[in-house]
Design an enzyme around this catalytic site. Structure first.
Site, short mmCIF file in Angstrom:
data_model
loop_
_atom_site.label_atom_id
_atom_site.label_comp_id
_atom_site.label_asym_id
_atom_site.label_seq_id
_atom_site.Cartn_x
_atom_site.Cartn_y
_atom_site.Cartn_z
N ASP A 104 0.86 -1.18 0.00
CA ASP A 104 0.00 0.00 0.00
C ASP A 104 0.90 1.24 0.00
OD1 ASP A 104 -2.62 1.24 0.29
OD2 ASP A 104 -2.20 1.50 2.41
N ASP A 160 -7.89 -7.46 6.92
CA ASP A 160 -8.86 -7.11 7.96
C ASP A 160 -9.21 -5.63 7.96
OD1 ASP A 160 -6.23 -6.24 8.96
OD2 ASP A 160 -7.29 -5.82 10.83
N ARG A 166 -11.13 -11.27 8.29
CA ARG A 166 -9.98 -11.98 7.73
C ARG A 166 -10.35 -13.34 7.14
NH1 ARG A 166 -5.09 -9.40 9.10
NH2 ARG A 166 -5.05 -8.42 11.16
P1 IMP Z 1 1.85 -0.45 3.76
O1 IMP Z 1 1.06 0.82 3.83
O2 IMP Z 1 2.37 -0.72 2.36
O3 IMP Z 1 2.95 -0.45 4.79
O4 IMP Z 1 0.85 -1.62 4.07
C1 IMP Z 1 0.88 -2.27 5.27
C2 IMP Z 1 -0.26 -3.16 5.55
O5 IMP Z 1 -1.46 -2.41 5.55
C3 IMP Z 1 -0.55 -4.30 4.63
O6 IMP Z 1 0.31 -5.39 4.80
C4 IMP Z 1 -1.98 -4.63 5.05
O7 IMP Z 1 -1.96 -5.47 6.18
C5 IMP Z 1 -2.53 -3.28 5.39
N1 IMP Z 1 -3.41 -2.77 4.31
C6 IMP Z 1 -3.14 -1.93 3.30
N2 IMP Z 1 -4.20 -1.69 2.53
C7 IMP Z 1 -5.20 -2.44 3.05
C8 IMP Z 1 -6.59 -2.66 2.69
O8 IMP Z 1 -7.14 -2.15 1.68
N3 IMP Z 1 -7.29 -3.49 3.51
C9 IMP Z 1 -6.75 -4.11 4.60
N4 IMP Z 1 -5.47 -3.95 4.97
C10 IMP Z 1 -4.70 -3.12 4.21
#
Ligand code: IMP
Ligand code: MG
Length: 182
Positions: A104, A160, A166
């Site tokens: 993300d 989640d 989940r």
């Molecule tokens: P980051 O922002 O790339 O560090 O993402 C970290 C974590 O955010 C991911 O591994 C997911 O667990 C969670 N995440 C990001 N986007 C979503 C979403 O749309 N739904 C649920 N969890 C999310």
């Protein structure tokens, strides 16, 4: 479909088909490995994907788990992912396969890469089920991504919202009112 969802984004069949392709890609990649790669599941989000993926692979892998947390109870990343539970296995000299649920903002992946490369991994490969390129805050890319998706908050198949949803077997878009009512 679960009543809190707006729509289903990816069905069980769609997920299963892409997981098979991803496993075949990994088998090809690791075909000359002498030692089993160390497959690391980033918990908790990647657990469903991880289990399905390693079962589809012909390559024998060692499995390990690491819990990272960045969200708390919100739908926005804190930008500071923390290790909640570390790996059991040493990483030095290993071919590490990092299995992520979704990239993300990119903060989690950057942090994991620094950490595992810092411990002396021989090679480092990242596979992610989902990628939301429009949300990126730091430049980072997985080596293999099963689905590129739009900027929508999704749940299910490991993902989640506040630790719920989940165990849905598919991936769906959560209704806005669910995370906006607080
Ligand atoms: P980051 O922002 O790339 O560090 O993402 C970290 C974590 O955010 C991911 O591994 C997911 O667990 C969670 N995440 C990001 N986007 C979503 C979403 O749309 N739904 C649920 N969890 C999310
Ligand atoms: Mg996660």
């Amino acid at each position: 479909m679960n009543k809190d969802l707006e729509r289903i984004m990816l069905t069980e069949d769609q997920i299963r088909a892409r997981v098979k392709e991803a496993a075949a890609w990994l088998d090809e990649k690791y075909k000359n490995c002498t030692e089993p790669p160390l497959a690391v599941s980033v918990l908790k989000g990647s657990v469903m994907f991880f289990c399905d993926l390693v079962r589809e692979m012909k390559t024998l892998v060692q499995m390990d788990f690491m819990t990272m947390s960045s969200y708390g109870h919100s739908s926005e990343s804190s930008g500071m992912p923390k290790i909640v539970m570390d790996l059991a296995a040493p990483v030095a000299g290993r071919d590490v396969l990092l299995v992520e649920d979704i990239v993300d903002s990119g903060h989690t992946l950057v942090k994991m890469r620094e950490l595992l490369q810092g411990r002396g991994a021989k090679s480092f490969t990242v596979i992610t089920l989902l990628d939301k390129p429009a949300r990126r805050q730091v430049e980072v890319k997985a080596d293999y991504s099963c689905f590129e998706i739009e900027n929508e908050f999704i749940v299910g198949y490991g993902l989640d919202y506040a630790q719920r949803y989940r165990n849905l077997p598919y991936i769906g878009v959560l209704k806005h009112e669910i995370y906006e009512k607080k």
